[in-house]
Motif scaffolding. Structure first.
Motif, PDB file in Angstrom:
ATOM      1  N   TYR A  24       0.849  -1.182   0.000  1.00 47.12           N
ATOM      2  CA  TYR A  24       0.000   0.000   0.000  1.00 47.12           C
ATOM      3  C   TYR A  24       0.886   1.233   0.000  1.00 47.12           C
ATOM      4  O   TYR A  24       2.093   1.160   0.247  1.00 47.12           O
ATOM      5  N   LEU A  25       0.290   2.377  -0.322  1.00 47.72           N
ATOM      6  CA  LEU A  25       1.026   3.630  -0.415  1.00 47.72           C
ATOM      7  C   LEU A  25       0.990   4.354   0.921  1.00 47.72           C
ATOM      8  O   LEU A  25      -0.083   4.584   1.490  1.00 47.72           O
ATOM      9  N   ALA A  26       2.149   4.720   1.432  1.00 47.46           N
ATOM     10  CA  ALA A  26       2.249   5.464   2.690  1.00 47.46           C
ATOM     11  C   ALA A  26       2.860   6.823   2.381  1.00 47.46           C
ATOM     12  O   ALA A  26       4.078   6.946   2.199  1.00 47.46           O
ATOM     13  N   PHE A  27       2.016   7.841   2.290  1.00 46.86           N
ATOM     14  CA  PHE A  27       2.462   9.179   1.912  1.00 46.86           C
ATOM     15  C   PHE A  27       2.784  10.026   3.135  1.00 46.86           C
ATOM     16  O   PHE A  27       1.969  10.136   4.057  1.00 46.86           O
ATOM     17  N   VAL A  78      -3.122  -1.971  -6.023  1.00 46.34           N
ATOM     18  CA  VAL A  78      -2.986  -1.310  -4.724  1.00 46.34           C
ATOM     19  C   VAL A  78      -4.347  -0.733  -4.344  1.00 46.34           C
ATOM     20  O   VAL A  78      -4.998  -0.085  -5.163  1.00 46.34           O
ATOM     21  N   ALA A  79      -4.767  -0.956  -3.106  1.00 42.25           N
ATOM     22  CA  ALA A  79      -6.112  -0.544  -2.706  1.00 42.25           C
ATOM     23  C   ALA A  79      -6.127   0.221  -1.391  1.00 42.25           C
ATOM     24  O   ALA A  79      -7.151   0.316  -0.726  1.00 42.25           O
ATOM     25  N   LYS A  80      -4.966   0.763  -1.031  1.00 41.20           N
ATOM     26  CA  LYS A  80      -4.910   1.512   0.227  1.00 41.20           C
ATOM     27  C   LYS A  80      -3.864   2.606   0.124  1.00 41.20           C
ATOM     28  O   LYS A  80      -2.785   2.404  -0.437  1.00 41.20           O
ATOM     29  N   ALA A  81      -4.198   3.779   0.676  1.00 39.92           N
ATOM     30  CA  ALA A  81      -3.253   4.884   0.797  1.00 39.92           C
ATOM     31  C   ALA A  81      -3.376   5.465   2.195  1.00 39.92           C
ATOM     32  O   ALA A  81      -4.490   5.692   2.679  1.00 39.92           O
ATOM     33  N   HIS A  82      -2.240   5.704   2.825  1.00 40.16           N
ATOM     34  CA  HIS A  82      -2.237   6.285   4.168  1.00 40.16           C
ATOM     35  C   HIS A  82      -1.439   7.579   4.143  1.00 40.16           C
ATOM     36  O   HIS A  82      -0.340   7.639   3.580  1.00 40.16           O
ATOM     37  N   CYS A  83      -1.972   8.620   4.766  1.00 41.62           N
ATOM     38  CA  CYS A  83      -1.348   9.946   4.774  1.00 41.62           C
ATOM     39  C   CYS A  83      -0.883  10.294   6.179  1.00 41.62           C
ATOM     40  O   CYS A  83      -1.624  10.137   7.149  1.00 41.62           O
ATOM     41  N   LEU A  93      -8.058  18.393   1.495  1.00 42.92           N
ATOM     42  CA  LEU A  93      -9.279  17.774   0.980  1.00 42.92           C
ATOM     43  C   LEU A  93      -9.091  17.349  -0.475  1.00 42.92           C
ATOM     44  O   LEU A  93      -9.580  16.286  -0.882  1.00 42.92           O
ATOM     45  N   GLU A  94      -8.389  18.162  -1.245  1.00 45.25           N
ATOM     46  CA  GLU A  94      -8.119  17.815  -2.635  1.00 45.25           C
ATOM     47  C   GLU A  94      -7.211  16.591  -2.730  1.00 45.25           C
ATOM     48  O   GLU A  94      -7.396  15.727  -3.602  1.00 45.25           O
ATOM     49  N   VAL A  95      -6.234  16.494  -1.820  1.00 44.10           N
ATOM     50  CA  VAL A  95      -5.336  15.342  -1.821  1.00 44.10           C
ATOM     51  C   VAL A  95      -6.108  14.064  -1.493  1.00 44.10           C
ATOM     52  O   VAL A  95      -5.954  13.035  -2.166  1.00 44.10           O
ATOM     53  N   ILE A  96      -6.948  14.119  -0.457  1.00 46.37           N
ATOM     54  CA  ILE A  96      -7.753  12.946  -0.093  1.00 46.37           C
ATOM     55  C   ILE A  96      -8.636  12.534  -1.262  1.00 46.37           C
ATOM     56  O   ILE A  96      -8.720  11.342  -1.614  1.00 46.37           O
ATOM     57  N   GLY A 151      -6.621   6.539   4.491  1.00 39.22           N
ATOM     58  CA  GLY A 151      -6.493   6.844   5.904  1.00 39.22           C
ATOM     59  C   GLY A 151      -5.523   7.972   6.189  1.00 39.22           C
ATOM     60  O   GLY A 151      -4.798   8.441   5.317  1.00 39.22           O
ATOM     61  N   MET A 152      -5.508   8.377   7.453  1.00 39.08           N
ATOM     62  CA  MET A 152      -4.663   9.495   7.859  1.00 39.08           C
ATOM     63  C   MET A 152      -4.287   9.354   9.322  1.00 39.08           C
ATOM     64  O   MET A 152      -5.086   8.908  10.143  1.00 39.08           O
ATOM     65  N   THR A 153      -3.041   9.734   9.637  1.00 37.40           N
ATOM     66  CA  THR A 153      -2.613   9.893  11.024  1.00 37.40           C
ATOM     67  C   THR A 153      -2.565  11.380  11.341  1.00 37.40           C
ATOM     68  O   THR A 153      -1.952  12.158  10.606  1.00 37.40           O
ATOM     69  N   THR A 154      -3.208  11.785  12.437  1.00 38.00           N
ATOM     70  CA  THR A 154      -3.301  13.195  12.811  1.00 38.00           C
ATOM     71  C   THR A 154      -3.265  13.315  14.328  1.00 38.00           C
ATOM     72  O   THR A 154      -3.614  12.371  15.046  1.00 38.00           O
ATOM     73  N   HIS A 155      -2.844  14.480  14.825  1.00 44.28           N
ATOM     74  CA  HIS A 155      -2.937  14.702  16.270  1.00 44.28           C
ATOM     75  C   HIS A 155      -4.347  15.102  16.689  1.00 44.28           C
ATOM     76  O   HIS A 155      -4.638  15.220  17.876  1.00 44.28           O
TER      77      HIS A 155
END
Length: 364
Positions: A22-25, A70-75, A87-90, A104-108
């Motif tokens: 999967y892609l981990a950006f 590939v069926a997953k991207a994580h930011c 929002l445009e990136v998502i 998905g996304m990791t955020t504080h």
């Protein structure tokens, strides 16, 4: 690359038995907080200097990735929500990978003014990982250099209300062990996976590692009352591929997981293709198979780049450190680390605690 060549390479990869990549950006280097184990503000090159990828670039990468199943991207970041075009990136990633993809996304969780979980879900976000290391405002501020845990919990609740999958990331420190246990207790009443993450001896965390590192083995006795009757939760039930061991105590709605990348990490099932803010793709931290995607974006040859990435992930099976014990995380946020050419990067071994199970190298 022809469809037949792509199909053959995918078949070779499938034969290894590894999880599909999967892609981990890493979307940016910026963060408005300053966690003690991350310390973005102390970095000499804080503030990304290269031109980051655009939403259009992410769309093109996602479309090509979809052709490779590939069926997953994580930011992640930095703090990815600080990007004005988040929002445009998502939306670009969601459209490129297709309707069945996980985004998905990791955020504080302390979202900037004007940005909401509802907007991100509307753009295509399907799950969120919220970093939460203490429920106490003052102690949380000491760990994270600011922010408000109540706002992070609001983000969790908003995501759950929208039926998004939610994980809570809690880095465990010896001085804040009680805080981590309180965070873990949130899973009693919320359908979340709280992940207790070992501190890693990398980057700014090295300054506090000796005093603050505590292994999973040492943490588990403090959870004995909860875990004595706990059943294991499958990754399928969690909705996304997740490393470590997840347990649901009897009567709990959510689960507790351990991410033990210091005491018992291996890369035997790592499947991230990491992509830096400026578009350098890194399929493996132990082999120098990095590839700059911008020239391929400009030249319309992303198929060649992805062929390189998949071959690199196959090649790493021959690395002598594969399935060995080593640090499996690698700091991509600032594109600042020079990678020596030609030879694999052999990362240091850490023998602390004990590992009674296999742990994958993915940390999304």
């Amino acid at each position: 690359m022809s469809d037949a060549d792509r199909t053959a390479l995918l078949a070779d990869f499938s034969a290894t038995g590894r999880n599909h990549p999967y892609l981990a950006f890493t979307l940016n280097s910026l963060c408005n907080l300053d966690c003690v184990f991350c310390k973005p503000r102390c970095m000499p090159d804080y503030g990304h200097k290269d031109h980051p990828l655009s939403a259009g670039d992410y769309a093109a990468i996602a479309r090509e990735a979809a052709a490779w199943k590939v069926a997953k991207a994580h930011c992640s970041g930095g703090e990815p929500t600080l990007r004005s075009d988040i929002l445009e990136v998502i939306a670009a990633l969601a459209a490129g990978l297709g309707t069945e993809a996980s985004i998905g996304m990791t955020t504080h969780g302390n979202l900037r003014r004007g940005l909401t979980v509802d907007q991100m879900a509307g753009a295509g976000l399907t799950y969120v990982n919220v970093s939460l290391h203490s429920l106490d405002r003052s102690r949380s501020a000491k760990i994270m250099g600011g922010g408000d845990p109540d706002r992070a919990r609001d983000t969790v609740n908003a995501a759950l209300g929208l039926q998004l999958k939610v994980k809570i990331n809690c880095v465990v420190q010896r001085s804040y062990l009680h805080d981590a246990l309180q965070v873990a207790n949130l899973a009693k009443d919320l359908p979340v996976a709280v992940r207790l993450i070992e501190l890693q001896n990398i980057g700014p965390a090295s300054a506090i590692f000796t005093e603050e590192y505590i292994s999973e083995t040492e943490v588990r006795p403090h959870l004995l009352q909860w875990l004595a009757s706990a059943g294991e939760v499958s990754r399928t039930e969690l909705g996304v591929r997740s490393p470590g061991n997840y347990l649901r105590p009897d009567g709990w709605v959510g689960s507790i997981g351990f991410i033990s990348n210091s005491s018992c990490a291996t890369c035997s099932d790592a499947n991230r293709i990491k992509i830096t803010p400026s578009g350098v793709a890194r399929p493996c931290i132990l082999h120098n198979r990095d590839i700059a995607l911008k020239p391929h974006l400009a030249g319309g040859t992303l198929d060649e780049a992805f062929a390189h990435l998949f071959r690199a992930m196959l090649d790493r099976n021959g690395n002598p450190a594969w399935q060995g014990f080593h640090y499996v995380d690698y700091d991509l946020r600032w594109d600042r680390m020079e990678r020596p050419h030609g030879a694999p990067v052999m990362l240091p071994v850490l023998s602390t605690g004990s590992c009674s199970r296999a742990s994958s190298g993915e940390t999304s």
